[in-house]
Design a protein around this motif. Structure first.
Motif, PDB file in Angstrom:
ATOM      1  N   ILE A 420      31.460  29.696  35.281  1.00 18.68           N
ATOM      2  CA  ILE A 420      31.819  31.098  35.076  1.00 18.68           C
ATOM      3  C   ILE A 420      30.891  31.754  34.063  1.00 18.68           C
ATOM      4  O   ILE A 420      30.365  32.845  34.294  1.00 18.68           O
ATOM      5  CB  ILE A 420      33.281  31.218  34.594  1.00 18.68           C
ATOM      6  CG1 ILE A 420      34.239  30.604  35.609  1.00 18.68           C
ATOM      7  CG2 ILE A 420      33.640  32.693  34.333  1.00 18.68           C
ATOM      8  CD1 ILE A 420      35.665  30.496  35.120  1.00 18.68           C
ATOM      9  N   PHE A 421      30.680  31.088  32.934  1.00 22.79           N
ATOM     10  CA  PHE A 421      29.969  31.709  31.814  1.00 22.79           C
ATOM     11  C   PHE A 421      28.549  31.191  31.606  1.00 22.79           C
ATOM     12  O   PHE A 421      27.901  31.559  30.627  1.00 22.79           O
ATOM     13  CB  PHE A 421      30.798  31.548  30.536  1.00 22.79           C
ATOM     14  CG  PHE A 421      32.144  32.223  30.623  1.00 22.79           C
ATOM     15  CD1 PHE A 421      32.259  33.589  30.475  1.00 22.79           C
ATOM     16  CD2 PHE A 421      33.299  31.483  30.892  1.00 22.79           C
ATOM     17  CE1 PHE A 421      33.498  34.215  30.571  1.00 22.79           C
ATOM     18  CE2 PHE A 421      34.535  32.097  30.991  1.00 22.79           C
ATOM     19  CZ  PHE A 421      34.632  33.476  30.834  1.00 22.79           C
ATOM     20  N   ASP A 437      22.731  42.138  35.536  1.00 25.07           N
ATOM     21  CA  ASP A 437      23.422  41.779  36.772  1.00 25.07           C
ATOM     22  C   ASP A 437      24.903  42.129  36.609  1.00 25.07           C
ATOM     23  O   ASP A 437      25.691  41.358  36.050  1.00 25.07           O
ATOM     24  CB  ASP A 437      23.250  40.287  37.059  1.00 25.07           C
ATOM     25  CG  ASP A 437      23.807  39.872  38.416  1.00 25.07           C
ATOM     26  OD1 ASP A 437      24.666  40.604  38.946  1.00 25.07           O
ATOM     27  OD2 ASP A 437      23.414  38.810  38.918  1.00 25.07           O
ATOM     28  N   LYS A 438      25.307  43.299  37.092  1.00 26.03           N
ATOM     29  CA  LYS A 438      26.666  43.797  36.888  1.00 26.03           C
ATOM     30  C   LYS A 438      27.711  42.912  37.562  1.00 26.03           C
ATOM     31  O   LYS A 438      28.834  42.770  37.062  1.00 26.03           O
ATOM     32  CB  LYS A 438      26.775  45.234  37.425  1.00 26.03           C
ATOM     33  CG  LYS A 438      25.828  46.217  36.754  1.00 26.03           C
ATOM     34  CD  LYS A 438      26.039  46.270  35.246  1.00 26.03           C
ATOM     35  CE  LYS A 438      25.104  47.275  34.597  1.00 26.03           C
ATOM     36  NZ  LYS A 438      25.221  47.261  33.103  1.00 26.03           N
ATOM     37  N   SER A 442      30.896  41.287  35.753  1.00 29.71           N
ATOM     38  CA  SER A 442      32.226  41.560  36.297  1.00 29.71           C
ATOM     39  C   SER A 442      32.967  40.256  36.582  1.00 29.71           C
ATOM     40  O   SER A 442      34.185  40.158  36.321  1.00 29.71           O
ATOM     41  CB  SER A 442      32.110  42.386  37.574  1.00 29.71           C
ATOM     42  OG  SER A 442      33.371  42.588  38.160  1.00 29.71           O
ATOM     43  N   TYR A 443      32.255  39.272  37.081  1.00 26.63           N
ATOM     44  CA  TYR A 443      32.870  37.974  37.376  1.00 26.63           C
ATOM     45  C   TYR A 443      33.371  37.315  36.086  1.00 26.63           C
ATOM     46  O   TYR A 443      34.481  36.768  36.039  1.00 26.63           O
ATOM     47  CB  TYR A 443      31.846  37.076  38.064  1.00 26.63           C
ATOM     48  CG  TYR A 443      32.394  35.754  38.552  1.00 26.63           C
ATOM     49  CD1 TYR A 443      33.279  35.696  39.632  1.00 26.63           C
ATOM     50  CD2 TYR A 443      32.035  34.550  37.925  1.00 26.63           C
ATOM     51  CE1 TYR A 443      33.782  34.487  40.082  1.00 26.63           C
ATOM     52  CE2 TYR A 443      32.541  33.340  38.375  1.00 26.63           C
ATOM     53  CZ  TYR A 443      33.409  33.316  39.451  1.00 26.63           C
ATOM     54  OH  TYR A 443      33.912  32.113  39.889  1.00 26.63           O
ATOM     55  N   ARG A 446      36.531  39.094  34.844  1.00 28.90           N
ATOM     56  CA  ARG A 446      37.731  38.771  35.616  1.00 28.90           C
ATOM     57  C   ARG A 446      38.335  37.433  35.201  1.00 28.90           C
ATOM     58  O   ARG A 446      39.502  37.167  35.497  1.00 28.90           O
ATOM     59  CB  ARG A 446      37.402  38.740  37.114  1.00 28.90           C
ATOM     60  CG  ARG A 446      37.109  40.091  37.716  1.00 28.90           C
ATOM     61  CD  ARG A 446      37.264  40.080  39.237  1.00 28.90           C
ATOM     62  NE  ARG A 446      36.425  39.096  39.886  1.00 28.90           N
ATOM     63  CZ  ARG A 446      35.171  39.295  40.273  1.00 28.90           C
ATOM     64  NH1 ARG A 446      34.579  40.460  40.013  1.00 28.90           N
ATOM     65  NH2 ARG A 446      34.502  38.352  40.904  1.00 28.90           N
ATOM     66  N   HIS A 447      37.554  36.608  34.517  1.00 30.20           N
ATOM     67  CA  HIS A 447      38.048  35.301  34.073  1.00 30.20           C
ATOM     68  C   HIS A 447      38.130  35.203  32.547  1.00 30.20           C
ATOM     69  O   HIS A 447      38.245  34.111  32.000  1.00 30.20           O
ATOM     70  CB  HIS A 447      37.149  34.189  34.627  1.00 30.20           C
ATOM     71  CG  HIS A 447      37.192  34.099  36.127  1.00 30.20           C
ATOM     72  ND1 HIS A 447      36.327  34.804  36.928  1.00 30.20           N
ATOM     73  CD2 HIS A 447      38.014  33.423  36.960  1.00 30.20           C
ATOM     74  CE1 HIS A 447      36.592  34.551  38.197  1.00 30.20           C
ATOM     75  NE2 HIS A 447      37.621  33.732  38.248  1.00 30.20           N
ATOM     76  N   ASN A 448      38.074  36.353  31.910  1.00 34.31           N
ATOM     77  CA  ASN A 448      38.224  36.402  30.459  1.00 34.31           C
ATOM     78  C   ASN A 448      39.717  36.509  30.146  1.00 34.31           C
ATOM     79  O   ASN A 448      40.358  37.511  30.445  1.00 34.31           O
ATOM     80  CB  ASN A 448      37.467  37.608  29.899  1.00 34.31           C
ATOM     81  CG  ASN A 448      37.517  37.688  28.385  1.00 34.31           C
ATOM     82  OD1 ASN A 448      38.247  36.939  27.727  1.00 34.31           O
ATOM     83  ND2 ASN A 448      36.740  38.585  27.822  1.00 34.31           N
TER      84      ASN A 448
END
Length: 517
Positions: A420-421, A437-438, A442-443, A446-448
């Motif tokens: 993810i990160f 890279d938006k 955004s990805y 969404r997982h924060n």
């Protein structure tokens, strides 16, 4: 003698039957292949002991590193570390109800926004309070935050000009607690004035966190313990919980405010210069307005619960995040230098007031990236956010979990997931949130899980962001901080304690006034 022998044999027989049933249920379970500690397959004691030690986030991380995306940490309890699991458990339209663990966080039979298990009922409760926490309402609370910021800055200036040493974890907790009290009641609780834990409030609050977190593992015992301690406290035989003392404080403030309102007074102390209809309203005034409009929909209990929840939920969480931001800035001087450049550039251009407005700091991308990154590495919650599989079961991460199974994701674990990160997920790098890279950003967002996910996202997140965004620039442009010797060096460890809420034990620093050229 014969009767005693018969009773003993019966008890032994029942115990043996229970053990056989437990072992058989595991051996024939479709989930028996999910790995985890051996004892965690049969008893919650492994989980209880690790939580009791105050560092379960490390144990949880180690389990996933050893066994993969799905691990067992207690019978019927599973932790996940994958994007797919996040969507299946907390995703929009898929959210699961909370587990019984949350029952130990309130009086038996009494539910709050935090503890209400049902997604549907939670939504109904949340709608009562939503408007007072909205972004549009947020701007009316700035004067209260500015008041406490000015007081903290003056206290730190005095320290810098004298002995020059401070435990910033304590000072930031004093700031966060008094600020949320000001926003709630237009009254400080005195923490900033003394730079200390007034009446052992923090000590008792942290003791309460320990109780709630550990007792939630055996939540069925909680009603008996709660009722016993409440009875003893009522008779003065033991000290009541911080929630009880805060409830007394709150009911007194409500009574006083009602008298003031009846006499035409606003009953608010900030800002003193704005004695007109445009003066900001604290939470108490807004809650009283709602109650007076429709007492059946917004009850007296709603007023009390909302105000108490503000202080209890908003003090440690915001303070811990502020400590994490300051610590990471001091451990990463290049990041600190870039932030100072952003602050000084905006100040010279007239885009940063003293104190800064929330609108101004929202337009500082590097500051906002630092706040996000610090919360990613140091999230408020350090245990799996437990949810219950509903009737019909659920397919999660390649397994089918039967109804009643407890599933969850630990924010601390997920925030170090390289899928993810990125490969440097364990490093502090604010630039990841500014990637061109938006879709990638955004990805990650969404997982924060810094404020939770889905409809149960922390209702007070805007207030926390207000406090952090406004205070950090003031600290950075007014002071030079240096970590105490015990926190310097690559191998130096910064101690945190985790009783659901992760908080630093201390943050000792040296403070000097900053000389700006």
């Amino acid at each position: 003698m014969e009767m005693f022998s018969t009773s003993t044999h019966a008890a032994v027989g029942l115990l043996a039957l229970a053990c056989v049933t437990l072992i058989a249920s595991h051996l024939f379970s479709p989930l028996r292949s999910i790995p985890g500690p051996l004892t965690a397959r049969f008893t919650r004691l492994w989980f209880f002991y690790r939580v009791w030690q105050g560092g379960f986030e490390k144990e949880n991380t180690a389990l996933h590193r050893k066994h993969g995306d799905v691990v067992r940490y207690a019978p019927g309890h599973y932790s996940f570390n994958s994007p797919e699991a996040v969507s299946a458990i907390y995703g929009k339209g898929k959210e699961l109800d909370k587990s019984s663990w949350y029952e130990a966080w309130n009086a038996p039979g009494f539910k709050t926004l935090f503890t209400e298990p049902s997604i549907k009922v939670h939504g109904q409760l949340r709608r009562k309070f939503q408007s007072t926490y909205s972004m549009s309402s947020l701007l009316t609370y700035e004067a209260y935050a500015d008041h406490c910021t000015a007081l903290l800055i003056s206290k730190l200036e005095a320290i810098a000009k004298s002995h020059g040493r401070a435990d910033m974890a304590l000072w930031l907790l004093c700031y966060a607690a008094d600020t949320v009290a000001m926003i709630s009641y237009s009254r400080r609780m005195g923490f900033l004035d003394q730079g200390a834990d007034v009446d052992d409030f923090f000590k008792d609050l942290h003791g309460n966190l320990f109780y709630n977190t550990t007792m939630g593992i055996y939540a069925w015992i909680h009603p008996m313990i709660f009722n016993t301690t409440a009875f003893l406290a009522r008779w003065g035989l033991i000290k009541g919980s911080p929630r009880m003392s805060l409830a007394r404080f709150t009911t007194n403030v409500i009574s006083k405010r009602r008298v003031e309102r009846a006499g035409g007074e606003k009953g608010q102390t900030i800002p003193k210069e704005a004695d007109d209809e445009t003066a900001p309203k604290d939470f108490l005034s807004k809650f009283l307005d709602s109650n007076e409009r429709d007492p059946s929909q917004f009850t007296e209990r709603d007023i009390i619960v909302g105000l108490i929840g503000n202080v209890i939920a908003g003090a440690d969480t915001t303070a811990s995040a502020l400590s994490a931001i300051l610590y990471q800035l001091l451990k990463n001087p290049t990041v600190l230098s870039k932030l100072r450049d952003e602050i000084d550039t905006n100040a010279r251009a007239g885009r940063l007031s003293v104190p800064p407005t929330f609108k101004e700091v929202q337009s500082m991308p590097y500051l906002q990236a630092i706040i996000q990154e610090a919360q990613r590495l140091h999230p408020a919650a350090g245990l799996p956010l437990q949810r219950v599989v509903p009737e019909g079961g659920a397919d999660i991460a390649g397994y089918t979990f039967p109804a009643g199974t407890v599933v969850g994701v630990n924010p601390f674990v997920l925030h170090s997931n390289s899928r993810i990160f990125g490969d440097d997920a364990t490093s502090f790098r604010p630039e990841r949130w500014l990637d061109p890279d938006k879709e990638k950003v955004s990805y990650m967002q969404r997982h924060n899980m810094a404020f939770g996910l889905g409809s149960r996202t922390c209702i007070g997140r805007n207030i926390s962001m207000l406090e952090m965004s406004k205070l950090v620039p003031e600290l950075v442009r007014n002071f030079d901080f240096e970590l105490d010797d015990e926190l310097k060096g690559e191998c130096a460890g910064w101690k945190w304690i985790n009783y659901w809420l992760m908080r630093p034990v201390s943050l000792p620093v040296k403070i000097r006034m900053r000389v700006v050229q």
